[in-house]
Design a protein around this motif. Structure first.
Motif: not given
Lengths: 534, 280
Positions: A369, A371, A391-392, A395, A402, A407, A410, A420, A470, B158, B161-166, B183, B187
């Motif tokens: 993706x 990263x 990446x966004x 995605x 992960x 990780x 959040x 989210x 998603x 971290x 990256x989690x937010x970008x992956x979504x 945003x 967190x």
């Protein structure tokens, strides 16, 4: 003759503040010198709470309400200095355990071993010495104790290493050695083999053996009947916060209580279960198999002759001669390196990637993706090069689970976590999609829970739900089985099956080869930076 | 990472940093401040921490310099020599001079203390503090504060990256980036609090709050010469403050006499010693 127990706990009830239902109730547990006790229980059975309670992390009323007794048969262990049982009535007058004193006798290594480290020790030796420094041990004695503890844990060669650069197995051994260095008579280990590869698990087992030989009573809390569980003298099955069965392993192996508990059972003769029945139904099977019940375990079903998608199916994910290396000094030299690696995954296909810890499996998934970006080579998703695409945006097509749920999570509630970024993709339908994904992983009733309060297995399922909601074309799963109990594994299987049925491609990294054999159409091994078919 | 062993006691480098900062303030000269800040920058590069120190210093200094420029560059009441004027805003030589003085002085502090925090060996610092009967909790808080910036950076990466992956897209103008950063803030703070709570229990269980005197595994190097230097550096810093307050500051000829506002040799010596504490 049976040796007297060093630690005995009688837990009438324990409940966290703000929760009505007790997490633990009616539990009797005893630990005798040189014995290994396995507490087996599925996700949410109360294992970690039990471990913390035994370790003295939960007394004093600040964590919850405890009624019961703790009896440590060691002089000077109790606050009053004698060795009489401590009686807790859930009142403000209850005895208070000094964690520093208690931990000299009862060591505890939490599930997340890294959480035990002080973080101020810049070498393994300093981290080991931390507990001795706090107890005012003189330097000369400290040095010999550090050497002894390091030798017992196989850490002698690593004494000058920065703890942040250790592998999972090394880190777990360091945490265990940090607990064991004060020579506690009882050691409580929470999921000691979780997320370790074969070599890491072997080293931890060797350390447990040497502790047992030295007379330490070891209590292992686990949701998998792994090699340590099989080696135990005594089993306790924990389900719904109470002990439903206890006895010798042989007598409990096929018991209804164990099957009911959600504990993952090994694929060895005499257990009936194993990867075959907890794992996926054969790819391409017409109907969904029923959930196994204790009285009707799901029979192992042979894999279909050729479950692979047809060769002319277009690849949804392609890596072409991808090379990657971390800059020197990060991740350790030589780790996470990919060398001219190529991979093509077609829609509806399940590919498992295996390999030793540190081979670069997670690094590989993070290229899907964007990263991580390859130094050389190309990554294509649905035929389009993702070079320069944020990446966004990638995605939308690629979902990544992960390796560590912490990780990935959040947000403040389970529902917010899945929501989210979902509204950007689905607009007003987002809420419905989120709820459906949560229901699919069994968290439909816990929408307002804080993710951190969920048990480890549920945290991973929540992280999975954030990916599933998603509906990506490519699903990348990094060690998806780790931390899941049997019920969780069934949810995972269902999710993988549902994804492939809508023609998504799944790439999963796993160190559990038996699972990979059942779940995947093909297995690739990542070694020395490139992939080869197993 | 190789095991770094600086030759100096952390108290010596700390004393050097404090002395350099105090004397730079007392000298109150942009040339001294600039020399000290530059020396710290050179040492940071030599120590291999330049790449980490530069962004940290920029984050602190850029907004500060900007506010100085607006406050004093445009609105300095004592300004007499007007260079340009737009209504109430006047650019004056005196205002610019004051802003330069303050700006370089702050840069000197920030650079010197960042250099110290990026190069000090935390276990040594905690060890020498506990050896001096400073409560270990205080040493731990200090150590954690010094490592907070790297910890926050890792945690923030971290979460991002989690937010970008979504689906979070980190592109576009500063406003979009600011919105994205917002945003990540909640967190981040919640995660740090959670981490602190988890860590506290583990530290407790390892006897960190025990009431007995703590010992130290590491033998932290110290010599009579270093002890003398610390005393001299701190005395010189105190003397400099005394001279400045009493109005007897020897302007122009102070201790060197080569040119007005020459960098104090003591301040430079302090920075040089700080450099010896820097692992090569």
């Amino acid at each position: 003759m049976k040796a007297a127990a060093l630690l005995q706990a009688g837990i009438t009830e324990f409940s966290y503040h703000g929760e009505e239902a007790p997490v633990l109730r009616d539990i009797e547990i005893a630990a005798a010198p040189g014995t290994l006790t396995a507490v087996l229980g599925g996700s949410g059975s109360g294992k970690s709470t039990l471990g913390k309670l035994l370790a003295g992390w939960m007394s004093g009323g600040h964590s919850g309400l405890f009624r019961g007794t703790l009896h440590l048969d060691v002089q000077g262990a109790a606050p009053g200095g004698d060795s009489s049982p401590l009686v807790f009535r859930g009142s403000p007058d209850d005895p208070r355990i000094n964690p520093a004193l208690w931990s000299r006798h009862v060591g505890y290594v939490p599930q997340d071993a890294a959480a035990l480290l002080s973080t101020v020790g810049s070498t393994v030796a300093e981290e080991l010495a931390f507990g001795l420094e706090n107890r005012g041990v003189n330097r000369q004695l400290m040095q010999s104790e550090v050497e002894r503890a390091a030798e017992a844990a196989g850490l002698t060669a690593l004494l000058d290493r920065d703890p942040a650069t250790l592998s999972g197995g090394e880190l777990r051994r360091l945490a265990m050695a940090c607990s064991a260095i004060t020579r506690p008579c009882v050691l409580v280990l929470d999921e000691p083999l979780g997320s370790l590869d074969h070599a890491g698990a072997q080293s931890v087992r060797a350390l447990v053996r040497s502790l047992l030989e030295s007379g330490t009573a070891v209590i292992v809390l686990t949701q998998t009947v792994d090699e340590l569980g099989l080696a135990a003298d005594h089993w306790l099955v924990l389900d719904g916060g109470t002990v439903t069965a206890r006895g010798a392993p042989g007598g409990l192996a096929a018991s209804a209580e164990l099957l009911q508990s959600g504990v993952v059972l090994p694929a060895v003769p005499g257990y009936g279960f194993g990867w075959q029945c907890r794992a996926v139904a054969p790819r391409g099977a017409d109907s969904r198999p029923a959930t196994p019940r204790p009285d009707n375990p799901r029979p192992a079903t042979p894999r279909p002759a050729d479950p692979r998608p047809a060769a002319d199916t277009p690849a949804v994910l392609e890596l072409e001669r991808v090379s990657f290396a971390f800059p020197a000094g990060r991740g350790g030299q030589g780790r996470g390196i990919l060398k001219e690696l190529s991979l093509a995954v077609r829609s509806g296909e399940v590919v498992a990637v295996t390999g030793p810890n540190g081979a670069g499996k997670s690094t590989l998934l993070r290229h899907f993706n964007g990263l991580l970006r390859p130094g050389l080579g190309t990554v294509r998703v649905l035929g389009a090069d993702i070079r320069g695409v944020p990446t966004g945006r990638v995605a939308d097509k690629v979902g990544l689970l992960f390796q560590h749920p912490r990780d990935q999570l959040f947000e403040r509630t389970v529902l917010r976590e899945v929501l989210f970024g979902l509204d950007r993709k689905y607009g007003p339908e987002a809420a419905g999609k989120a709820r459906a994904a949560l229901t699919a992983v069994g968290l439909g009733e816990q929408l307002e829970t804080h993710p951190h309060e969920l048990p480890a297995s549920a945290q991973r399922l929540l992280a999975l739900a954030t990916v599933l909601a998603r509906e990506p074309d490519v699903i990348a799963l990094d060690e998806p089985t780790v931390g899941l109990d049997r019920h969780g594994l069934e949810r995972l299987d269902d999710a993988v099956r549902a994804a492939t049925e809508r023609d998504a491609a799944v790439v999963m990294v796993t160190h559990e080869l038996a699972y990979a054999r059942q779940a995947a159409d093909r297995i690739l091994e990542l070694r020395d930076g490139s992939l080869r078919e197993l | 990472m190789p095991n770094r062993r600086p030759a100096l006691n952390p108290l010596t480098t700390l004393a050097a940093a404090v002395a350099a900062a105090v004397m730079t303030t007392a000298a109150s000269s942009w040339a001294v401040s600039l020399a000290v800040a530059s020396a710290a920058a050179v040492l940071a590069v030599r120590a291999g921490v330049g790449a980490r120190l530069a962004p940290a210093a920029a984050v602190i200094l850029a907004p500060f310099w900007l506010s100085l420029l607006i406050m004093h560059g445009l609105f300095f009441p004592e300004g007499r020599t007007v260079l340009a004027q737009w209504g109430a805003a006047r650019v004056t030589t005196e205002g610019l001079g004051f802003a330069l003085d303050m700006g370089t002085r702050t840069a000197a502090y920030v650079m010197v203390f960042l250099l110290f925090s990026f190069t000090v060996r935390l276990p040594d610092l905690v060890a020498v503090m506990s050896a001096r009967r400073v409560p270990p909790q205080f040493g731990y808080v200090l150590a954690s504060t010094l490592t907070l910036a790297p910890a926050v950076t890792v945690r923030l990466a971290r979460i991002r990256q989690a937010q970008e992956s979504r689906g979070l897209v980190l592109r576009g103008g500063p406003l979009r980036r600011l919105a994205a950063a917002r945003q990540q803030m909640v967190p981040l703070v919640l995660a740090l609090i959670q981490d602190a709570g988890d860590r506290a229990q583990a530290l407790d269980s390892r006897g960190f709050n025990a009431s007995r005197e703590r010992t130290s595994y590491r033998e932290v190097p110290d010599t009579a010469a270093q002890r003398t230097f610390r005393a001299v550096a701190l005395a010189a810093a105190a003397a400099a403050v005394g001279l400045r307050i009493s109005g007897h500051w020897p302007e122009g000829l102070w201790m060197v006499g080569l040119w007005p506002d020459a960098p104090s040799p003591v301040a430079l010596l302090a920075v040089a010693l700080l450099a010896r504490g820097v692992p090569a």
